[in-house]
Design an enzyme around this catalytic site. Structure first.
Site, PDB file in Angstrom:
ATOM      1  N   CYS A   2       0.838  -1.191   0.000  1.00 60.24           N
ATOM      2  CA  CYS A   2       0.000   0.000   0.000  1.00 60.24           C
ATOM      3  C   CYS A   2       0.877   1.246   0.000  1.00 60.24           C
ATOM      4  O   CYS A   2       2.087   1.162   0.142  1.00 60.24           O
ATOM      5  CB  CYS A   2      -0.869   0.007   1.242  1.00 60.24           C
ATOM      6  SG  CYS A   2      -1.582  -1.580   1.635  1.00 60.24           S
ATOM      7  N   ARG A  27       1.119   2.094  -8.153  1.00 61.58           N
ATOM      8  CA  ARG A  27       1.386   0.834  -7.448  1.00 61.58           C
ATOM      9  C   ARG A  27       0.157  -0.059  -7.354  1.00 61.58           C
ATOM     10  O   ARG A  27       0.268  -1.220  -6.986  1.00 61.58           O
ATOM     11  CB  ARG A  27       1.859   1.137  -6.021  1.00 61.58           C
ATOM     12  CG  ARG A  27       3.189   1.835  -5.964  1.00 61.58           C
ATOM     13  CD  ARG A  27       3.355   2.584  -4.655  1.00 61.58           C
ATOM     14  NE  ARG A  27       3.224   1.734  -3.505  1.00 61.58           N
ATOM     15  CZ  ARG A  27       4.225   1.365  -2.726  1.00 61.58           C
ATOM     16  NH1 ARG A  27       5.440   1.778  -2.988  1.00 61.58           N
ATOM     17  NH2 ARG A  27       4.025   0.603  -1.694  1.00 61.58           N
ATOM     18  N   TRP A  76      -4.045  -1.667  -0.510  1.00 62.55           N
ATOM     19  CA  TRP A  76      -4.127  -2.872  -1.343  1.00 62.55           C
ATOM     20  C   TRP A  76      -4.491  -3.947  -0.336  1.00 62.55           C
ATOM     21  O   TRP A  76      -3.686  -4.308   0.529  1.00 62.55           O
ATOM     22  CB  TRP A  76      -2.769  -3.098  -2.000  1.00 62.55           C
ATOM     23  CG  TRP A  76      -2.549  -4.460  -2.572  1.00 62.55           C
ATOM     24  CD1 TRP A  76      -2.074  -5.562  -1.912  1.00 62.55           C
ATOM     25  CD2 TRP A  76      -2.765  -4.874  -3.913  1.00 62.55           C
ATOM     26  NE1 TRP A  76      -1.982  -6.621  -2.781  1.00 62.55           N
ATOM     27  CE2 TRP A  76      -2.397  -6.229  -4.014  1.00 62.55           C
ATOM     28  CE3 TRP A  76      -3.236  -4.211  -5.052  1.00 62.55           C
ATOM     29  CZ2 TRP A  76      -2.483  -6.940  -5.190  1.00 62.55           C
ATOM     30  CZ3 TRP A  76      -3.315  -4.934  -6.230  1.00 62.55           C
ATOM     31  CH2 TRP A  76      -2.940  -6.285  -6.301  1.00 62.55           C
ATOM     32  N   ASN A 102       1.384  -0.225   6.462  1.00 62.35           N
ATOM     33  CA  ASN A 102       1.726  -1.170   5.396  1.00 62.35           C
ATOM     34  C   ASN A 102       2.364  -2.377   6.065  1.00 62.35           C
ATOM     35  O   ASN A 102       3.177  -2.207   6.981  1.00 62.35           O
ATOM     36  CB  ASN A 102       2.766  -0.580   4.425  1.00 62.35           C
ATOM     37  CG  ASN A 102       2.159   0.439   3.502  1.00 62.35           C
ATOM     38  OD1 ASN A 102       0.963   0.701   3.574  1.00 62.35           O
ATOM     39  ND2 ASN A 102       2.983   1.010   2.651  1.00 62.35           N
ATOM     40  N   GLY A 103       2.056  -3.571   5.579  1.00 58.46           N
ATOM     41  CA  GLY A 103       2.648  -4.778   6.169  1.00 58.46           C
ATOM     42  C   GLY A 103       1.563  -5.669   6.724  1.00 58.46           C
ATOM     43  O   GLY A 103       0.380  -5.508   6.406  1.00 58.46           O
ATOM     44  N   GLU A 484       8.346 -22.626 -16.695  1.00 60.53           N
ATOM     45  CA  GLU A 484       8.264 -21.213 -16.332  1.00 60.53           C
ATOM     46  C   GLU A 484       9.434 -20.418 -16.925  1.00 60.53           C
ATOM     47  O   GLU A 484       9.258 -19.310 -17.430  1.00 60.53           O
ATOM     48  CB  GLU A 484       8.218 -21.075 -14.794  1.00 60.53           C
ATOM     49  CG  GLU A 484       8.156 -19.649 -14.277  1.00 60.53           C
ATOM     50  CD  GLU A 484       6.952 -18.844 -14.744  1.00 60.53           C
ATOM     51  OE1 GLU A 484       6.056 -19.404 -15.386  1.00 60.53           O
ATOM     52  OE2 GLU A 484       6.935 -17.627 -14.493  1.00 60.53           O
ATOM     53  N   LYS A 488       8.976 -17.258 -19.474  1.00 64.83           N
ATOM     54  CA  LYS A 488       9.555 -15.932 -19.219  1.00 64.83           C
ATOM     55  C   LYS A 488      10.346 -15.476 -20.429  1.00 64.83           C
ATOM     56  O   LYS A 488      10.242 -14.341 -20.866  1.00 64.83           O
ATOM     57  CB  LYS A 488      10.496 -15.944 -17.990  1.00 64.83           C
ATOM     58  CG  LYS A 488       9.857 -16.057 -16.637  1.00 64.83           C
ATOM     59  CD  LYS A 488       9.219 -14.790 -16.133  1.00 64.83           C
ATOM     60  CE  LYS A 488       7.782 -14.664 -16.494  1.00 64.83           C
ATOM     61  NZ  LYS A 488       6.757 -15.382 -15.838  1.00 64.83           N
ATOM     62  N   GLU A 491       7.963 -14.643 -23.473  1.00 62.52           N
ATOM     63  CA  GLU A 491       7.040 -13.514 -23.375  1.00 62.52           C
ATOM     64  C   GLU A 491       7.741 -12.166 -23.371  1.00 62.52           C
ATOM     65  O   GLU A 491       7.191 -11.196 -23.894  1.00 62.52           O
ATOM     66  CB  GLU A 491       6.041 -13.654 -22.218  1.00 62.52           C
ATOM     67  CG  GLU A 491       6.572 -13.575 -20.830  1.00 62.52           C
ATOM     68  CD  GLU A 491       5.475 -13.758 -19.761  1.00 62.52           C
ATOM     69  OE1 GLU A 491       4.315 -13.433 -19.988  1.00 62.52           O
ATOM     70  OE2 GLU A 491       5.828 -14.229 -18.666  1.00 62.52           O
ATOM     71  N   HIS A 507      12.764 -38.701 -28.013  1.00 59.68           N
ATOM     72  CA  HIS A 507      11.597 -39.170 -28.762  1.00 59.68           C
ATOM     73  C   HIS A 507      11.205 -38.203 -29.877  1.00 59.68           C
ATOM     74  O   HIS A 507      10.077 -38.258 -30.365  1.00 59.68           O
ATOM     75  CB  HIS A 507      10.428 -39.396 -27.798  1.00 59.68           C
ATOM     76  CG  HIS A 507      10.726 -40.473 -26.796  1.00 59.68           C
ATOM     77  ND1 HIS A 507      10.799 -41.805 -27.143  1.00 59.68           N
ATOM     78  CD2 HIS A 507      11.031 -40.417 -25.473  1.00 59.68           C
ATOM     79  CE1 HIS A 507      11.111 -42.527 -26.067  1.00 59.68           C
ATOM     80  NE2 HIS A 507      11.262 -41.700 -25.048  1.00 59.68           N
ATOM     81  N   LYS A 607      -1.827  -7.830 -18.544  1.00 62.03           N
ATOM     82  CA  LYS A 607      -1.551  -8.322 -17.185  1.00 62.03           C
ATOM     83  C   LYS A 607      -2.658  -9.251 -16.720  1.00 62.03           C
ATOM     84  O   LYS A 607      -2.412 -10.249 -16.061  1.00 62.03           O
ATOM     85  CB  LYS A 607      -1.394  -7.124 -16.234  1.00 62.03           C
ATOM     86  CG  LYS A 607      -1.018  -7.518 -14.806  1.00 62.03           C
ATOM     87  CD  LYS A 607       0.377  -8.128 -14.755  1.00 62.03           C
ATOM     88  CE  LYS A 607       0.746  -8.646 -13.380  1.00 62.03           C
ATOM     89  NZ  LYS A 607       1.865  -9.615 -13.450  1.00 62.03           N
TER      90      LYS A 607
HETATM   91  C1  AGP Z   1       3.010 -14.882 -16.889  1.00 63.38           C
HETATM   92  O1  AGP Z   1       4.136 -14.110 -16.845  1.00 63.38           O
HETATM   93  C2  AGP Z   1       1.829 -14.320 -17.531  1.00 63.38           C
HETATM   94  N1  AGP Z   1       1.793 -12.973 -17.712  1.00 63.38           N
HETATM   95  C3  AGP Z   1       0.582 -15.163 -17.593  1.00 63.38           C
HETATM   96  O2  AGP Z   1       0.940 -16.429 -18.066  1.00 63.38           O
HETATM   97  C4  AGP Z   1      -0.254 -15.327 -16.315  1.00 63.38           C
HETATM   98  O3  AGP Z   1       0.439 -16.102 -15.392  1.00 63.38           O
HETATM   99  C5  AGP Z   1      -1.618 -15.943 -16.670  1.00 63.38           C
HETATM  100  O4  AGP Z   1      -2.293 -15.105 -17.571  1.00 63.38           O
HETATM  101  C6  AGP Z   1      -2.464 -16.208 -15.458  1.00 63.38           C
HETATM  102  O5  AGP Z   1      -2.759 -15.023 -14.772  1.00 63.38           O
HETATM  103  P1  AGP Z   1      -3.348 -15.052 -13.308  1.00 63.38           P
HETATM  104  O6  AGP Z   1      -2.346 -15.680 -12.430  1.00 63.38           O
HETATM  105  O7  AGP Z   1      -3.603 -13.595 -12.988  1.00 63.38           O
HETATM  106  O8  AGP Z   1      -4.627 -15.846 -13.361  1.00 63.38           O
END
Ligand code: AGP
Length: 612
Positions: A2, A27, A76, A102-103, A484, A488, A491, A507, A607
């Site tokens: 926050c 933020r 938040w 905050n915390g 993962e 990363k 993307e 395979h 996002k």
């Molecule tokens: C990962 O870096 C992504 N931006 C994306 O895969 C994300 O994890 C996915 O869209 C799920 O989002 P959520 O955790 O908000 O549900």
């Protein structure tokens, strides 16, 4: 998390507080509030759910609040849904104290119960309100503002940055900090507190960063800082010469890098309130032991990185609970006619809590009678509201599109669930359980150690950012980790990358390995290390350039076969993905940086994905 702003001076406080809060809007927050001490020696408090503009309109830009000492907060939510009652500042019952925080106050439930027994009435569901009420409780005994704050700080456990007003002391404010950032700003005849330097840039660039355990008394004339024993101390002043955009990112060039470096603190917030006396205690979960025993199927349902957390979780949960765990992509689950009924537990994972596919899967499972346990970052989000039970990750707002700290905290929470379930089901060996709890408590510190070596990764990325394709290989937990790492990379750097279970390469996919192909070989887990060495030899023989990741104790063995070796500290296998993901996040970040990509807002991505 926050945003905090506080002001003491000769000018009207509220417009300055609102302006400071507006500079913290980036933020993320769900509600806002301000409080000032009026010339009549009363606290005037206003707060509102939603955008800061709602509060701003309500108090006419601050003109309605008369007073030159005040505090402001953007919240938040962590404890209690986002609404105006739960937003800050919080007042004590008699209106003498107002507090912003905050915390997380870890022992708030126990203090709240105690104060309720003393006849004190609470208004909100927050952990913060106990600070205001406890202050009043102690003040009624000693009538000394500073001493009362000291007593409160000795009583509470957890993390805090606090700004406190007392109606009986209209010339001052007290600030305190532990494990959550707070800084003091020195102006001309006016002084400030803030959680983030951005809030203060138009007013002062002369700041002092508070350290853990310190308190400060702010008046118009100056700021006195005290150590944990309440002895006055001198602090070093810093001159801030960042521009606003650099300041928003705390001096980091991108939110993604800032969030990568926030992981140790985020992990502490996710883990430490849930471990007590060497045991995992999930107070915030409603599921009973009887219900846990009654499930015959466990599903983990999520998208993207949250799904990758589920992939790690499958290995760990099956190991700890000896129950079958199925991990499903939310977008597939809903159309797969899943075998789900009242004996099914569906664990839904989402940072935003608003991902449409995840929400639809949740509704599908719920309609079939399943019990829904959600792991969510955004408090009060749709997934959190619609689940039967929610464990929050407390990662704080995540701004970069590529998730980092949310992934880490989701993983930590899933491991806590695994341990708690394993204990309830009598499926986990007690020695392993205790070792796992001890190592979980060390995890934030281990993550800090990994981050301290980020220069090696930057150096490697500076010479290795132009591959047209990258393969991440690993076995078991390292395979899940590779998913993962690969996401990363693609993307944010737009490099084609794939993640394969190492044993599966032969395979088919191995035909793609040729001279100079980059293979990121993940060999952190001890049990399968020798098998990974064979896989590294296999791809090297086909000309691959191998960047390997292993633990410190296995560095030499790996260095005999791989071109370059990165390491993480040794810990139990269960937790290695939590450490291993950090170098992979950093590698993707530095590659994208070299390639001049828009790291925080990669092309075509959002996002929160609220469309199907
Ligand atoms: C990962 O870096 C992504 N931006 C994306 O895969 C994300 O994890 C996915 O869209 C799920 O989002 P959520 O955790 O908000 O549900």
């Amino acid at each position: 998390m926050c945003g905090i702003v506080g002001f003491v001076g000769a000018r009207q406080a509220a417009p300055i507080l609102l302006d400071g809060l507006s500079r913290l809007e980036y933020r993320g927050y769900d509600s806002a509030g301000v409080a000032v001490v009026t010339p009549q020696g009363e606290i005037d408090l206003r707060k509102a759910k939603g955008r800061l503009q709602v509060l701003n309109d309500m108090v006419h830009g601050g003109a309605d609040l008369d007073g030159c000492v005040g505090i402001g907060h953007t919240r938040w939510a962590t404890h209690g849904v986002p609404n105006s009652t739960n937003s800050h500042p919080h007042m004590s019952e008699d209106g003498r104290f107002a507090v912003i925080h905050n915390g997380i106050i870890e022992n708030y439930a126990e203090i709240k119960e105690y104060l309720i027994r003393q006849g004190i009435h609470f208004r909100s569901e927050t952990d913060t309100e106990v600070v205001a009420q406890l202050l009043e409780f102690y003040y009624n005994k000693c009538h000394d503002f500073f001493r009362s704050v000291g007593r409160v700080l000795r009583r509470i456990k957890g993390a805090y940055a606090l700004g406190i007003l007392c109606a009986d002391c209209p010339d001052r404010m007290i600030a305190a900090r532990k494990d959550t950032p707070l800084l003091l700003g020195f102006g001309d005849g006016e002084n400030f507190i803030a959680s983030d330097v951005t809030a203060l840039l138009p007013y002062t660039r002369d700041v002092v960063y508070m350290d853990d355990g310190e308190t400060a008394i702010l008046t118009r004339e100056g700021i006195e800082v005290f150590d944990p024993l309440q002895q006055p101390i001198e602090k070093e002043h810093h001159h801030i010469d960042w521009d606003v955009s650099a300041a928003e990112k705390g001096g980091y060039p991108h939110f993604m890098l800032k969030e990568i470096f926030e992981q140790p603190d985020a992990l502490s917030r996710a883990i430490s309130p849930r471990i007590r006396d060497g045991r995992v205690v999930l107070d915030d979960m409603k599921l009973t032991a009887e219900q846990i025993r009654s499930f015959d199927r466990i599903y983990i349902v999520a998208c993207g990185s949250s799904y990758h957390v589920g992939m790690v979780g499958k290995y760990n949960l099956e190991h700890l609970t000896r129950r079958n765990v199925e991990v499903c992509l939310a977008s597939e689950f809903r159309y797969s006619d899943p075998i789900v009924d009242a004996r099914s537990l569906v664990i839904v994972i989402s940072q935003s809590g608003e991902t449409l596919d995840t929400l639809a899967a949740l509704r599908e499972a719920k309609a079939r009678g399943a019990y829904i346990l959600a792991i969510v970052n955004v408090v009060g989000s749709s997934v959190a509201r619609e689940a039967d039970d929610t464990l929050y990750t407390f990662a704080g707002p995540e701004i970069a599109v590529a998730t980092t700290k949310a992934y880490s905290t989701q993983l930590a929470v899933l491991n806590l669930i695994g341990l708690a379930f394993g204990e309830t089901l009598g499926a986990v060996d007690p020695t392993e359980y205790h070792e796992a709890v001890t190592e979980l408590e060390r995890l934030p510190e281990l993550a800090r150690q990994v981050l301290s070596r980020c220069d090696d990764i930057q150096e490697y990325a500076a010479a290795n950012f132009n591959h047209s394709s990258v393969f991440y290989i690993g076995r078991n937990l390292d395979y899940a980790l590779g998913l993962e790492g690969s996401l990363k990379m693609k993307e944010i750097s737009y490099i084609h990358s794939e993640s394969y279970a190492s044993g599966e390469l032969k395979h088919g996919t191995i035909s793609l390995i040729e001279d100079g192909t980059l293979v990121v070989a993940l060999g952190t887990c001890g049990r399968l290390f020798d098998k990974m060495i064979s896989n590294v030899i296999e791809v090297k023989a086909r000309g691959a350039e191998v960047l390997a990741l292993t633990t410190e104790s296995r560095r030499d063995a790996m260095a005999r076969v791989a071109s370059t070796v990165l390491t993480v500290p040794d810990t139990i296998d269960l937790l290695l993905p939590n450490l291993g993901v950090i170098p992979l996040q950093l590698y993707a970040y530095y590659v994208a940086l070299q390639r001049g990509c828009d790291i925080d807002k990669p092309r075509n991505l959002a996002k929160s994905v609220t469309v199907e």
